[in-house]
Design a protein around this motif. Structure first.
Motif, PDB file in Angstrom:
ATOM      1  N   ASN A   1      34.129  15.693  68.866  1.00  0.00           N
ATOM      2  CA  ASN A   1      33.396  14.914  67.883  1.00  0.00           C
ATOM      3  C   ASN A   1      33.316  13.314  68.079  1.00  0.00           C
ATOM      4  O   ASN A   1      32.317  13.065  68.234  1.00  0.00           O
ATOM      5  CB  ASN A   1      33.596  15.039  66.066  1.00  0.00           C
TER       6      ASN A   1
ATOM      7  N   LYS B   1      27.202  19.319  67.019  1.00  0.00           N
ATOM      8  CA  LYS B   1      26.597  19.040  65.393  1.00  0.00           C
ATOM      9  C   LYS B   1      26.025  20.670  64.256  1.00  0.00           C
ATOM     10  O   LYS B   1      26.386  20.367  63.681  1.00  0.00           O
ATOM     11  CB  LYS B   1      25.571  18.309  65.745  1.00  0.00           C
TER      12      LYS B   1
ATOM     13  N   GLN C   1      24.282   9.780  71.039  1.00  0.00           N
ATOM     14  CA  GLN C   1      23.416   9.672  69.166  1.00  0.00           C
ATOM     15  C   GLN C   1      22.223   9.505  69.959  1.00  0.00           C
ATOM     16  O   GLN C   1      20.972   9.998  69.264  1.00  0.00           O
ATOM     17  CB  GLN C   1      24.122   8.711  68.718  1.00  0.00           C
TER      18      GLN C   1
ATOM     19  N   THR D   1      29.441  11.612  70.563  1.00  0.00           N
ATOM     20  CA  THR D   1      28.475  11.018  68.962  1.00  0.00           C
ATOM     21  C   THR D   1      28.170   9.629  70.381  1.00  0.00           C
ATOM     22  O   THR D   1      27.393   9.226  69.436  1.00  0.00           O
ATOM     23  CB  THR D   1      29.667  10.429  68.019  1.00  0.00           C
TER      24      THR D   1
END
Length: 139
Positions: free
Chosen positions: A104, A43, A111, A108
């Motif tokens: 991506n 990120k 998270q 994710t």
């Protein structure tokens, strides 16, 4: 190389059906702490204006194409090895865009641990042993 097809945009290299890479990477990736650090770092480096952000990479490719376009014409005239430079660059950018998008979306899912606490760097020993001038000349 080594029989592995690295052209896929939608798999992890270590977990690609019959095309399985080194188990070291799979074991590392399956470690929850490593996943946290990986996600956090990914990120950071793909954020806006960072080195692995798609727009930054795409602009760099365009700059290189512009820089070498005149030489590519001469290369093709002499050796015919470049083909269509702009099509090659567009294909590369397309592959990167799909791969970055896939990464991506697959990172994710971590998270909940995307902001792990980083342990401080501790240097316990510095090994400094410069070569003598006569040893440098032998190399």
């Amino acid at each position: 190389m080594w029989g592995f097809d690295r052209s896929h945009t939608d798999v992890w290299q270590f977990d690609n059906g019959d095309n399985i890479g080194a188990t070291f990477w799979r074991d590392l990736y399956n470690n929850p702490t490593f996943k946290c650090y990986l996600t956090k770092r990914w990120k950071e480096v793909t954020a806006s204006n960072q080195a692995l952000n798609y727009n930054v990479i795409s602009n760099k490719i365009d700059a290189v194409v512009s820089l070498i376009s005149e030489a590519a014409v001469r290369e093709n005239a002499r050796w015919n090895t470049v083909g269509n430079l702009q099509n090659n660059a567009d294909a590369m950018k397309g592959w990167l865009q799909v791969r970055i998008g896939w990464m991506n979306s697959n990172l994710t899912s971590f998270q909940s641990c995307a902001n792990p606490i980083l342990a401080p760097l501790v240097i316990t020993k510095i090994h400094y042993n410069p070569l003598k001038e006569q040893d440098k000349r032998k190399q």
